[in-house]
Design a protein around this motif. Sequence first.
Motif, short mmCIF file in Angstrom:
data_model
loop_
_atom_site.label_atom_id
_atom_site.label_comp_id
_atom_site.label_asym_id
_atom_site.label_seq_id
_atom_site.Cartn_x
_atom_site.Cartn_y
_atom_site.Cartn_z
N LEU A 285 0.84 -1.21 0.00
CA LEU A 285 0.00 0.00 0.00
C LEU A 285 0.87 1.25 0.00
O LEU A 285 0.59 2.22 -0.71
CB LEU A 285 -0.91 0.01 1.24
N ALA A 286 1.93 1.22 0.82
CA ALA A 286 2.82 2.39 0.92
C ALA A 286 3.77 2.49 -0.27
O ALA A 286 4.12 3.60 -0.70
CB ALA A 286 3.60 2.32 2.23
N HIS A 287 4.20 1.36 -0.79
CA HIS A 287 5.17 1.32 -1.90
C HIS A 287 4.67 0.32 -2.96
O HIS A 287 5.07 -0.85 -2.93
CB HIS A 287 6.55 0.91 -1.40
N PRO A 288 3.79 0.75 -3.86
CA PRO A 288 3.18 -0.17 -4.84
C PRO A 288 4.18 -0.98 -5.65
O PRO A 288 3.88 -2.10 -6.06
CB PRO A 288 2.37 0.77 -5.75
N GLU A 289 5.39 -0.44 -5.85
CA GLU A 289 6.38 -1.18 -6.65
C GLU A 289 6.85 -2.45 -5.93
O GLU A 289 7.41 -3.36 -6.56
CB GLU A 289 7.59 -0.28 -6.96
N ALA A 290 6.61 -2.55 -4.61
CA ALA A 290 7.06 -3.73 -3.84
C ALA A 290 6.21 -4.96 -4.14
O ALA A 290 6.58 -6.07 -3.73
CB ALA A 290 7.01 -3.42 -2.35
#
Length: 639
Positions: free
Chosen positions: A284-289
């Motif tokens: 949610l905080a870092h979509p690329e993860a």
Amino acid sequence: MADPTSDAQGAVGESHHHPQTESFAALALGAMGVVFGDIGTSPLYAMREALAHTRDNVSNEVAVLGVVSLVTWALILIVTVKYVVFLMRADNKGEGGTLALMALAQRSLGKRSTAVFFLGVIGAALFYGDGIITPAVSVLGALEGMRDAPGLGQTLAPYVLPASAVILVVLFLVQSRGTASMARFFGPITLAWFIVLGVLGAIHISDAPSILRGLSPHYGVLFLFNNGWLGFVILGSVFLAVTGAEALYADMGHFGKKPIQAAWLFFVLPALLLNYFGQGALVLAHPEARANPFFQMIPHAMYWPVLLLATAATVIASQAVITGAFSMTQQAVQLGLFPRIDIRRTSETQAGQIYVPQINTFLMIGVLILLFSFKTSHNLSAAYGIAVTGSMFVDTLLFFVIVKSMWKRPTWQAALAAGGFGALDIVFISSNLLKIPQGAWLPLVLGAMMVVVMWTWTRGSQILADKTRRDSLPLSELSGILKARPPHRAPGTAIFLTSDPDMAPVALMHNLKHNKVLHEKNIILTVITTETPRVKEDDRVRIEPINDDFKKVVISYGFMESPNLPKALGLCRKLGLKFDIMATSFFLGRRSVVASAQSGMPLWQDKVFIFLMRNAANPTDFFKIPPGRVVELGTQVTV
């Protein structure tokens, strides 16, 4: 009743542990290493695979909350409610697993049901499909973390596949030495793994605390509707989070119900949920993860220790599956589903420590073929799940029989109890069936092959037993003939192994016909397998005198015990039947089977049965008979 020379040994449940003597904490810790290894490695790839299939036009928030919600409720409904609360109540004298449940269902019905028998066969067959995929996908899933290693990802990427192959080959090669010395570390290592899972998840929940909304099933339902047909496909990936759930039930006899239930409810489930929520918050905080959320969670300073711990956890999970395959084989042989197989003990003190060379080789070849065919855990995950969902559905159907016949509930209550779980199983099975073109065909093909083998052996053994009975002379008639025409008497005791104690054994008839002698004492020995895991020593041996020349001896073993005829015959002394085992001859009938188009099976199936017979393990070794005391007399039989 199977022929003892084609009967089996079975110590599936001859446990690594003894629930009566070990402390509750020790049993719960032991369960960590054996029972929860498979489900504990699912966080490596389950979230990644589910998110990878979401639609591009579905927002990241809906996708993440939806997947987390579905995973949470799959763990609660399938693992906790179905297995921990309900199915663990349906134990066969403390033992669990598909074949133990099949035997319990047969016993509750009071007769041999073909439908129940086939359910057990299908469940056992699917287990082997799962047994090949689990080591490949879990070890590869852990080592793929090398590709994300800080500063070294590009350099190490080409070594992921070879390293996985080396680890798995070594794992299979050490099976013959036994794992007793390593097993004591399995629990603590897996305990450390679950602590790491929980801590990593707890740290990252703070990245987006709104992820806790995923506890509501509303988001799972919303996610499925937003993804349409694709949502149904995604359920197959969500199911990866619960693969290994059936191990809770299958390993019940090793550790006992309560230690497994306590370990799951108070430690394993919280750790898994924390980790999945932590992965969700990170994405949610870092979509690329979302490309590989588990390994993105790990702080750089701790990356290599966690990667090594993950690899160790997947090796332990693989070991548990391999051991499970060995145990399942013992159980299947003892129940007459397989021919005798070479089963070796690797520990003098731990009965459950066994090694089955043929199964080990079969699994190793299968795992390596999978590894180099699919190459990534992403590709392998498509093949994963169908075997597990199938075996879970078998458990549900057998559970219906238990509720109705053993617990004496009305049909509507049994249908209600099993129906809810069955509906869940069918949804997940249907979703996984959609992955057939991507690789889910593989465990189905393997399972179908195992079903053919088990059905062929069972049917062929029955045809052979029926034909032998038709061609044999009743023992009562033989006694009359021998009184009228007494043969030459040889000193000592002769023991004739047979599956039918009412008929004159083939070896006895050959001995009379060709050697023209009858021993002073003659024992007609039958080994039977009960539908309970173990038989009390007091009930082990039953002696029935026929006349001065013959006595019937029936030795009973549970389907989880290993036959040892000399040890069992030692009990005869207490019952008044005395003889010197080292001055006794054991007569075995060795049958040479010839295929016939007129038999009860197609010609190709006859040939499969003959192949299985020729490759069966030596009965002398199997029954622990002193080799120097065995006489084998052959005959040719057409089936």
